[in-house]
Each structure stands twice: as C-alpha cells, then as structure tokens.
Design an enzyme around this catalytic site. Sequence first.
Site, PDB file in Angstrom:
ATOM      1  N   GLY A 132     -12.297   1.142  -5.555  1.00 18.71           N
ATOM      2  CA  GLY A 132     -11.087   0.795  -4.879  1.00 18.71           C
ATOM      3  C   GLY A 132     -10.241   2.310  -4.679  1.00 18.71           C
ATOM      4  CB  CYS A 133      -7.841   3.686  -2.102  1.00 18.44           C
ATOM      5  SG  CYS A 133      -6.589   2.406  -1.813  1.00 18.44           S
ATOM      6  CG  HIS A 134      -4.159   2.165  -5.121  1.00 20.24           C
ATOM      7  ND1 HIS A 134      -3.062   2.946  -4.838  1.00 20.24           N
ATOM      8  CD2 HIS A 134      -3.694   1.201  -4.331  1.00 20.24           C
ATOM      9  CE1 HIS A 134      -2.348   2.577  -3.904  1.00 20.24           C
ATOM     10  NE2 HIS A 134      -3.041   1.368  -3.314  1.00 20.24           N
TER      11      HIS A 134
END
Length: 310
Positions: A114-116
């Site tokens: 995931g990006c975060h």
Amino acid sequence: MKTVFIDGSAGTTGLQIHQRLEQRQDVRLLTLPQETRKDAAARRKALNQCDIAFLCLPDAAAREAAEMVENPHTVVIDASTAHRTAPGWAYGLPELGPAYTGAIRGGKRIAVPGCHASGFIALVQPLVAAGLLPRDALLTCHSVTGYSGGGKAMIAAYEAPERSALLDAPRQYGLGQTHKHLPEMQTITGLLSAPVFCPIVADFYSGMAVTVPLFAAQLHGSARDVRQIYRNLYTGPVVHYREEAGEDGFFSAAALSGRDRMEISVAGNDERILLTARYDNLGKGASGAAVECMNLVLGLAPETGLRLAP
C-alpha cells in the site's frame, strides 16, 4: 518477449502501469476491447494467456481475478489490498532484504504494498529486524498524500471547476483507526500492535511524505544507529538513504512527484527522532512498485523502465 495483461487498466494505477510499459520493447501488452474489458470470460482468457497479470481492481474483484488464474506459468502481481498479508503471496518491497527480493523473483503471486504502508514499513521493519526497536513499541505514523491516491472520484472532486472550499485545506481521514493499510503495517514490520495512523490528503496531485516520530528512549540504541542501518540497507537506485532531507527547514510531500524512487532520512535530535520517507503515491507507492516487482520476476534490474531522475 513476455505478454502482460493489466486487469483494471482504466483505473489510476492501471493507467500508470500502462504508461510505464507501453514504450518498452521487452514486453507485449495484451489489451481487451472496451466492450469486453469487464466481461468475465474475456478477462479469464486474458489472465490465463499472459505471462504476467497485474490486478488493478477493488479487493473483492482482485480476489475473484486471482482465482480465475489456472495457468501455472502466469505470475500475478496484485496492486489491491486483498493479498498483502495472505499466505503464499510475496510482499513486494524487495529493498527490505534478500529474502524479500528472492520471494519476488521466484514468486507466482506477488502483492504490491500500500502507498502509506510502503513508507512506514521501509522505516520501521529494518529497525525491528535488527532489534533496535522492540516489537512491543507503540508507534504513531503521519502520512501526507496527494489527492490522486483517492482514485478517479477524488481526482474529479479536487479538479472540479466549482469544488467544495473544504478541499482547499489538508484533510485528515481514517479517523476510526481502521485504515486498510494497518494490517500490513503491523504484519510486515513484526510489531505487536498497529500504529496510531494519521493519513492526510492535501490539495496537490501526487507525492507522499511519511513520518514516524520516536523518543530515543524507545530504541535499543541511538539515532546514529538508525542512520547506519538505513545507510547500509538503502543503497539502491529505487530506495536510497539521504543524509539530509528537506528544503530550507521544510519537508515537501511533493518533492518526488512523478518519480518512482523513495528517499529515507532521519531528522530530529538525540531525544526526539523523526523517521521520514518521501516518494510518489503513484510511483513507489503504487504503479512504479508494481513494475519494479515485474522487473525482478523477469530477471531484470529493478529500476528498468522506471522514472528515477531528479
């Protein structure tokens, strides 16, 4: 030449992967006509004809698509949340070490982080693995992202000619502490508890800055030890340690917009430490990371075809 199919090619992540691959001479993109791109039979056929399938779909659809793949030679690279902690799926952050790189190179099922989560895990996992940060550490994570991370609907809302004045200021979300990235943030780092997570979306298209604050007393060591771990680990063209991050005392989340690399840095002082990761939510936070995983599967240098230049 390897054949690549992007299931969900009309979404933001799928479009970005397509842009990174369409000019390459070592892969051939398999595409479906507009009228059949959502047809289950056509998708099933494409998923089993290709060498590598990217899943750029909502979680339920990604699980369904993965189950459609019966060809033992097809490598599935899933950009959704669906399989990031699933048994049998390699976690697509090769910079964490040889075990992660090897699992991706030899894997048939690979989950893109995931990006975060990418920034948080890049900052925390090496410290836990080295014993510098205890597994029972209670952490906080702040993450600022551009609005493209919300997909087409959020992009349209921010770019509408007449939009809500609420969009003019940064907006924190995930207030219920149930953000979908939390399971991987805990599982991959080895922490016993998920962090208190404060994601913030702001009025810029793409980019991301993740910060994990620490008290030095939480460490079995010092900030100098943290720097040395990062300095030794993050030496690649995609993820690298930067001694001094920021610009004139500021740390912009948009500094690496349009790039596929990540900068890892340490700020603060001997008592209060800031671990920081800066990258593009669409790059190393999504599509760039997916293509990097594909490169490793193909036996190529991880940075092949990526946008790394300053």
